[in-house]
Scaffold this active site. Sequence first.
Site, PDB file in Angstrom:
ATOM      1  N   CYS A 141      39.676 -57.925 -33.957  1.00 27.33           N
ATOM      2  CA  CYS A 141      39.076 -58.330 -35.249  1.00 27.33           C
ATOM      3  C   CYS A 141      38.188 -57.179 -35.694  1.00 27.33           C
ATOM      4  CB  CYS A 141      38.264 -59.608 -35.087  1.00 27.33           C
ATOM      5  SG  CYS A 141      39.071 -60.893 -34.097  1.00 27.33           S
ATOM      6  N   ALA A 142      38.805 -56.100 -36.183  1.00 24.25           N
ATOM      7  CA  ALA A 142      38.142 -54.787 -36.228  1.00 24.25           C
ATOM      8  C   ALA A 142      37.225 -54.521 -37.418  1.00 24.25           C
ATOM      9  CB  ALA A 142      39.195 -53.678 -36.141  1.00 24.25           C
ATOM     10  N   PRO A 144      34.174 -54.563 -40.061  1.00 20.26           N
ATOM     11  CA  PRO A 144      34.339 -53.446 -41.006  1.00 20.26           C
ATOM     12  C   PRO A 144      34.671 -52.097 -40.366  1.00 20.26           C
ATOM     13  CG  PRO A 144      32.014 -53.906 -40.694  1.00 20.26           C
ATOM     14  CD  PRO A 144      32.751 -54.953 -39.918  1.00 20.26           C
ATOM     15  N   GLY A 145      34.696 -52.018 -39.029  1.00 18.85           N
ATOM     16  CA  GLY A 145      35.157 -50.797 -38.368  1.00 18.85           C
ATOM     17  C   GLY A 145      34.118 -50.040 -37.566  1.00 18.85           C
ATOM     18  N   LYS A 147      32.636 -50.774 -34.714  1.00 17.50           N
ATOM     19  CA  LYS A 147      32.923 -50.728 -33.270  1.00 17.50           C
ATOM     20  C   LYS A 147      34.149 -49.868 -32.986  1.00 17.50           C
ATOM     21  CE  LYS A 147      30.597 -55.081 -32.236  1.00 17.50           C
ATOM     22  NZ  LYS A 147      30.177 -55.402 -33.620  1.00 17.50           N
ATOM     23  N   GLU A 164      42.962 -56.427 -38.427  1.00 19.07           N
ATOM     24  CA  GLU A 164      42.088 -57.267 -39.257  1.00 19.07           C
ATOM     25  C   GLU A 164      42.951 -58.133 -40.167  1.00 19.07           C
ATOM     26  OE1 GLU A 164      39.502 -59.435 -40.741  1.00 19.07           O
ATOM     27  OE2 GLU A 164      38.741 -57.972 -39.294  1.00 19.07           O
ATOM     28  N   ASP A 195      47.766 -61.974 -37.774  1.00 17.54           N
ATOM     29  CA  ASP A 195      46.932 -63.092 -37.335  1.00 17.54           C
ATOM     30  C   ASP A 195      46.617 -62.847 -35.859  1.00 17.54           C
ATOM     31  OD1 ASP A 195      45.921 -65.513 -36.359  1.00 17.54           O
ATOM     32  OD2 ASP A 195      47.142 -66.712 -37.718  1.00 17.54           O
ATOM     33  N   ASP A 213      35.724 -58.926 -31.134  1.00 16.43           N
ATOM     34  CA  ASP A 213      34.459 -59.111 -31.859  1.00 16.43           C
ATOM     35  C   ASP A 213      34.741 -60.206 -32.887  1.00 16.43           C
ATOM     36  OD1 ASP A 213      31.765 -58.468 -32.548  1.00 16.43           O
ATOM     37  OD2 ASP A 213      32.511 -57.362 -34.282  1.00 16.43           O
ATOM     38  N   CYS A 267      27.855 -62.136 -33.341  1.00 12.66           N
ATOM     39  CA  CYS A 267      26.494 -61.820 -33.794  1.00 12.66           C
ATOM     40  C   CYS A 267      25.772 -63.115 -34.176  1.00 12.66           C
ATOM     41  CB  CYS A 267      26.513 -60.815 -34.939  1.00 12.66           C
ATOM     42  SG  CYS A 267      27.604 -61.253 -36.285  1.00 12.66           S
TER      43      CYS A 267
END
Length: 336
Positions: A141-142, A144-145, A147, A164, A195, A213, A267
């Site tokens: 689940c990358a 906004p990028g 990580k 994503e 997915d 993430d 988070c």
Amino acid sequence: FLLSLKLENKTKGKLQKKICQVVLDHFEKQYMVELGDTWTSVRDVLTYPLCWQYAILMNKFSPSTELESTLREKGCHPAFQGPLPYLPASLKCFVRRTPGRFPAQKHQAGKLKEYYLLNAASLLPVLALEVKDGEDVLDLCAAPGGKSVALLQCAYPGDFHCNEYDELRSRWLKQTIESFIPDPLINLITVSKLDGRQIGDLKSESYDKVLVDAPCSNDRSWLFSSDIQQATLRLIQRKELSCLQFQLLRSAIKALRPGGSLVYSTCTLSKAENSDVINLILHSCSNVMPVDISEMARALSQEFTFLTGTQQHELLVLPEKGRTWGPMYVAKLKKI
């Protein structure tokens, strides 16, 4: 330097957002039960953006000694200085004790950015994953990028797959990668919009390391929801997130090769989306085992505040004044 201070002050003005009372009331009920007295000090930080700190992740593909000197002059120091089990020399991140945000760099086609602004706790999942050169890596689940960019500061994966599902966030992810990663390397990165729950079946036992993430109830941003209706809907749908997180984890385990490692992060402070999800995975999947990451937490105890009483395979960063990093939950598993 003066321009950066002007921009910083301008940002401070923007940070005086309005708290969404519906969300705060919901958090009060839940987190007073889950965190007890600790919640009061955490709430004081989360509801007061003017005390927030920001970290500056340097981009090794666009190095700037001048920028590093400027950061040190402004009272910044390296974020990770303890005897960590894994800390590549190429990963450079600066923080400072005082609040305030360094100016962000705009995206310019064909020009690499020198740094990425982030919450320093966002790098803990990357450090926990311990990626080595040549390993095949999936960032499930990358967007906004941040990580993904951080992973590439640490090592050169053999195959790096950034996924994503959300269309808008996927475009954001592509732009982030273009802003930080040079052409020869960018060609080795696969960006997909699959997915995440299906990747395990599509790419069974394809990766050495997987980062999940997961989509979660983002406590920081939810507290400042400007749309009351949207905030109320989010709180209703919050109960369904743990089911999605469990499905993503199960898919990630299928995508892992035996002997491979997985890091799960969110988070949020929510127990239902953190330790409850990991416990359910450990009880329902006989081919995974927990990995002790307590040594990492010990090494970082000067810079981060961790919730006490967590299990050895997990940690939860709690924001507090002077160390406003988090919330960030991290758990590590290994496929047998």
